[in-house]
Design a protein around this motif. Structure first.
Motif, PDB file in Angstrom:
ATOM      1  N   LYS A  14      61.765  42.285  57.617  1.00  0.00           N
ATOM      2  CA  LYS A  14      61.133  43.609  57.578  1.00  0.00           C
ATOM      3  C   LYS A  14      60.182  43.729  56.386  1.00  0.00           C
ATOM      4  CE  LYS A  14      62.455  48.445  57.192  1.00  0.00           C
ATOM      5  NZ  LYS A  14      63.572  49.369  57.096  1.00  0.00           N
ATOM      6  N   GLU A  15      60.616  43.259  55.236  1.00  0.00           N
ATOM      7  CA  GLU A  15      59.755  43.303  54.043  1.00  0.00           C
ATOM      8  C   GLU A  15      58.507  42.451  54.233  1.00  0.00           C
ATOM      9  OE1 GLU A  15      60.015  45.151  51.024  1.00  0.00           O
ATOM     10  OE2 GLU A  15      61.283  46.200  52.463  1.00  0.00           O
ATOM     11  N   GLU A  16      58.666  41.279  54.814  1.00  0.00           N
ATOM     12  CA  GLU A  16      57.526  40.396  55.065  1.00  0.00           C
ATOM     13  C   GLU A  16      56.553  41.064  56.038  1.00  0.00           C
ATOM     14  OE1 GLU A  16      55.127  37.105  54.573  1.00  0.00           O
ATOM     15  OE2 GLU A  16      56.886  37.692  53.421  1.00  0.00           O
ATOM     16  N   ILE A  23      50.765  45.271  60.823  1.00  0.00           N
ATOM     17  CA  ILE A  23      52.127  45.660  61.183  1.00  0.00           C
ATOM     18  C   ILE A  23      52.551  46.899  60.395  1.00  0.00           C
ATOM     19  CG2 ILE A  23      54.552  44.955  61.217  1.00  0.00           C
ATOM     20  CD1 ILE A  23      53.012  43.282  63.141  1.00  0.00           C
ATOM     21  N   GLY A  24      52.574  46.794  59.089  1.00  0.00           N
ATOM     22  CA  GLY A  24      52.969  47.906  58.225  1.00  0.00           C
ATOM     23  C   GLY A  24      54.438  48.284  58.399  1.00  0.00           C
ATOM     24  N   ARG A  25      54.831  49.360  57.742  1.00  0.00           N
ATOM     25  CA  ARG A  25      56.233  49.823  57.776  1.00  0.00           C
ATOM     26  C   ARG A  25      56.662  50.207  59.190  1.00  0.00           C
ATOM     27  NH1 ARG A  25      59.681  48.359  53.992  1.00  0.00           N
ATOM     28  NH2 ARG A  25      58.653  48.369  51.998  1.00  0.00           N
ATOM     29  N   GLU A  26      55.787  50.929  59.881  1.00  0.00           N
ATOM     30  CA  GLU A  26      56.124  51.389  61.234  1.00  0.00           C
ATOM     31  C   GLU A  26      56.347  50.214  62.178  1.00  0.00           C
ATOM     32  OE1 GLU A  26      53.899  53.903  64.662  1.00  0.00           O
ATOM     33  OE2 GLU A  26      53.835  54.764  62.643  1.00  0.00           O
ATOM     34  N   GLY A  27      55.463  49.241  62.113  1.00  0.00           N
ATOM     35  CA  GLY A  27      55.605  48.052  62.952  1.00  0.00           C
ATOM     36  C   GLY A  27      56.825  47.235  62.574  1.00  0.00           C
ATOM     37  N   ALA A  28      57.148  47.204  61.292  1.00  0.00           N
ATOM     38  CA  ALA A  28      58.331  46.484  60.831  1.00  0.00           C
ATOM     39  C   ALA A  28      59.594  47.137  61.393  1.00  0.00           C
ATOM     40  CB  ALA A  28      58.374  46.435  59.309  1.00  0.00           C
ATOM     41  N   GLU A  29      59.582  48.458  61.463  1.00  0.00           N
ATOM     42  CA  GLU A  29      60.721  49.180  62.055  1.00  0.00           C
ATOM     43  C   GLU A  29      60.856  48.855  63.542  1.00  0.00           C
ATOM     44  OE1 GLU A  29      63.198  50.827  60.744  1.00  0.00           O
ATOM     45  OE2 GLU A  29      62.399  50.707  58.709  1.00  0.00           O
ATOM     46  N   LYS A  30      59.724  48.674  64.220  1.00  0.00           N
ATOM     47  CA  LYS A  30      59.765  48.291  65.635  1.00  0.00           C
ATOM     48  C   LYS A  30      60.395  46.912  65.791  1.00  0.00           C
ATOM     49  CE  LYS A  30      55.995  51.096  67.345  1.00  0.00           C
ATOM     50  NZ  LYS A  30      54.701  51.132  67.997  1.00  0.00           N
ATOM     51  N   TRP A  31      60.098  45.991  64.850  1.00  0.00           N
ATOM     52  CA  TRP A  31      60.733  44.676  64.901  1.00  0.00           C
ATOM     53  C   TRP A  31      62.248  44.824  64.745  1.00  0.00           C
ATOM     54  CZ3 TRP A  31      63.977  41.901  61.794  1.00  0.00           C
ATOM     55  CH2 TRP A  31      64.237  40.594  62.214  1.00  0.00           C
ATOM     56  N   VAL A  32      62.685  45.670  63.810  1.00  0.00           N
ATOM     57  CA  VAL A  32      64.122  45.885  63.591  1.00  0.00           C
ATOM     58  C   VAL A  32      64.763  46.415  64.876  1.00  0.00           C
ATOM     59  CG1 VAL A  32      65.851  47.204  62.314  1.00  0.00           C
ATOM     60  CG2 VAL A  32      63.899  46.220  61.098  1.00  0.00           C
ATOM     61  N   GLU A  33      64.118  47.375  65.518  1.00  0.00           N
ATOM     62  CA  GLU A  33      64.632  47.912  66.784  1.00  0.00           C
ATOM     63  C   GLU A  33      64.745  46.801  67.824  1.00  0.00           C
ATOM     64  OE1 GLU A  33      62.204  51.164  68.155  1.00  0.00           O
ATOM     65  OE2 GLU A  33      62.339  52.169  66.199  1.00  0.00           O
ATOM     66  N   ASP A  56      61.852  29.934  57.360  1.00  0.00           N
ATOM     67  CA  ASP A  56      62.256  30.501  58.649  1.00  0.00           C
ATOM     68  C   ASP A  56      61.997  32.006  58.700  1.00  0.00           C
ATOM     69  OD1 ASP A  56      63.048  28.091  59.726  1.00  0.00           O
ATOM     70  OD2 ASP A  56      65.188  28.410  59.360  1.00  0.00           O
ATOM     71  N   ILE A  57      62.143  32.672  57.587  1.00  0.00           N
ATOM     72  CA  ILE A  57      61.868  34.112  57.519  1.00  0.00           C
ATOM     73  C   ILE A  57      60.377  34.359  57.732  1.00  0.00           C
ATOM     74  CG2 ILE A  57      61.815  36.123  55.973  1.00  0.00           C
ATOM     75  CD1 ILE A  57      64.476  34.909  54.769  1.00  0.00           C
ATOM     76  N   PHE A  58      59.545  33.571  57.059  1.00  0.00           N
ATOM     77  CA  PHE A  58      58.093  33.725  57.191  1.00  0.00           C
ATOM     78  C   PHE A  58      57.637  33.383  58.599  1.00  0.00           C
ATOM     79  CE2 PHE A  58      58.606  32.455  52.605  1.00  0.00           C
ATOM     80  CZ  PHE A  58      58.517  33.740  52.124  1.00  0.00           C
ATOM     81  N   GLU A  59      58.229  32.350  59.194  1.00  0.00           N
ATOM     82  CA  GLU A  59      57.867  31.958  60.559  1.00  0.00           C
ATOM     83  C   GLU A  59      58.239  33.049  61.551  1.00  0.00           C
ATOM     84  OE1 GLU A  59      59.432  28.064  61.500  1.00  0.00           O
ATOM     85  OE2 GLU A  59      58.605  27.247  59.648  1.00  0.00           O
ATOM     86  N   THR A  60      59.385  33.680  61.353  1.00  0.00           N
ATOM     87  CA  THR A  60      59.806  34.775  62.224  1.00  0.00           C
ATOM     88  C   THR A  60      58.790  35.907  62.163  1.00  0.00           C
ATOM     89  OG1 THR A  60      62.147  34.210  61.940  1.00  0.00           O
ATOM     90  CG2 THR A  60      61.645  36.456  62.668  1.00  0.00           C
ATOM     91  N   ALA A  61      58.372  36.261  60.968  1.00  0.00           N
ATOM     92  CA  ALA A  61      57.386  37.329  60.784  1.00  0.00           C
ATOM     93  C   ALA A  61      56.030  36.924  61.362  1.00  0.00           C
ATOM     94  CB  ALA A  61      57.258  37.688  59.309  1.00  0.00           C
ATOM     95  N   ASP A  62      55.614  35.695  61.115  1.00  0.00           N
ATOM     96  CA  ASP A  62      54.321  35.229  61.615  1.00  0.00           C
ATOM     97  C   ASP A  62      54.269  35.216  63.138  1.00  0.00           C
ATOM     98  OD1 ASP A  62      53.401  34.914  59.033  1.00  0.00           O
ATOM     99  OD2 ASP A  62      53.674  32.731  59.002  1.00  0.00           O
ATOM    100  N   ARG A  63      55.348  34.781  63.771  1.00  0.00           N
ATOM    101  CA  ARG A  63      55.386  34.762  65.235  1.00  0.00           C
ATOM    102  C   ARG A  63      55.319  36.183  65.799  1.00  0.00           C
ATOM    103  NH1 ARG A  63      59.322  30.693  64.444  1.00  0.00           N
ATOM    104  NH2 ARG A  63      60.951  32.191  64.938  1.00  0.00           N
ATOM    105  N   TYR A  64      55.986  37.114  65.118  1.00  0.00           N
ATOM    106  CA  TYR A  64      55.931  38.507  65.582  1.00  0.00           C
ATOM    107  C   TYR A  64      54.516  39.065  65.420  1.00  0.00           C
ATOM    108  CZ  TYR A  64      57.154  43.351  66.436  1.00  0.00           C
ATOM    109  OH  TYR A  64      57.214  44.625  66.952  1.00  0.00           O
ATOM    110  N   LEU A  65      53.879  38.790  64.300  1.00  0.00           N
ATOM    111  CA  LEU A  65      52.502  39.241  64.077  1.00  0.00           C
ATOM    112  C   LEU A  65      51.592  38.712  65.187  1.00  0.00           C
ATOM    113  CD1 LEU A  65      50.176  40.499  62.455  1.00  0.00           C
ATOM    114  CD2 LEU A  65      50.114  38.385  61.109  1.00  0.00           C
ATOM    115  N   GLU A  66      51.745  37.458  65.504  1.00  0.00           N
ATOM    116  CA  GLU A  66      50.959  36.838  66.569  1.00  0.00           C
ATOM    117  C   GLU A  66      51.195  37.554  67.905  1.00  0.00           C
ATOM    118  OE1 GLU A  66      51.130  32.464  68.143  1.00  0.00           O
ATOM    119  OE2 GLU A  66      50.815  32.455  65.973  1.00  0.00           O
ATOM    120  N   ALA A  67      52.455  37.843  68.192  1.00  0.00           N
ATOM    121  CA  ALA A  67      52.801  38.529  69.446  1.00  0.00           C
ATOM    122  C   ALA A  67      52.191  39.922  69.492  1.00  0.00           C
ATOM    123  CB  ALA A  67      54.316  38.601  69.600  1.00  0.00           C
TER     124      ALA A  67
END
Length: 82
Positions: A14-16, A23-33, A56-67
């Motif tokens: 979420k922090e990444e 993405i920002g905070r709102e998008g990070a919350e969507k990832w958490v959901e 692995d944390i950075f890759e998870t965030a990067d893949r979500y950003l790509e999606a």
């Protein structure tokens, strides 16, 4: 390899994600959901997550950003694994 609690994993990803302008905070919350829904769909939700390293944390965030950029978040969650 190391283990991290599910809560710490969520916090770190979420922090990444929050650092990405797209993405920002709102998008990070969507990832958490989405992550919580993904966990509910599993027979057993892991309380500890095994990572090879911090990347692995950075890759998870990067893949979500790509999606998000490609409009393919549904596919991201279908393919998501730990």
């Amino acid at each position: 390899m190391f283990k991290i609690s599910k809560e710490d994993f969520i916090f770190e990803v979420k922090e990444e994600l929050s650092c990405y302008d797209e993405i920002g905070r709102e998008g990070a919350e969507k990832w958490v959901e989405g992550f919580n829904k993904w966990c509910l769909g599993r027979k057993k939700t892991p309380e500890k997550i095994t990572l090879k390293d911090e990347s692995d944390i950075f890759e998870t965030a990067d893949r979500y950003l790509e999606a998000v950029e490609e409009g393919k978040t549904a596919e991201y969650w279908k393919k998501f694994s730990l």
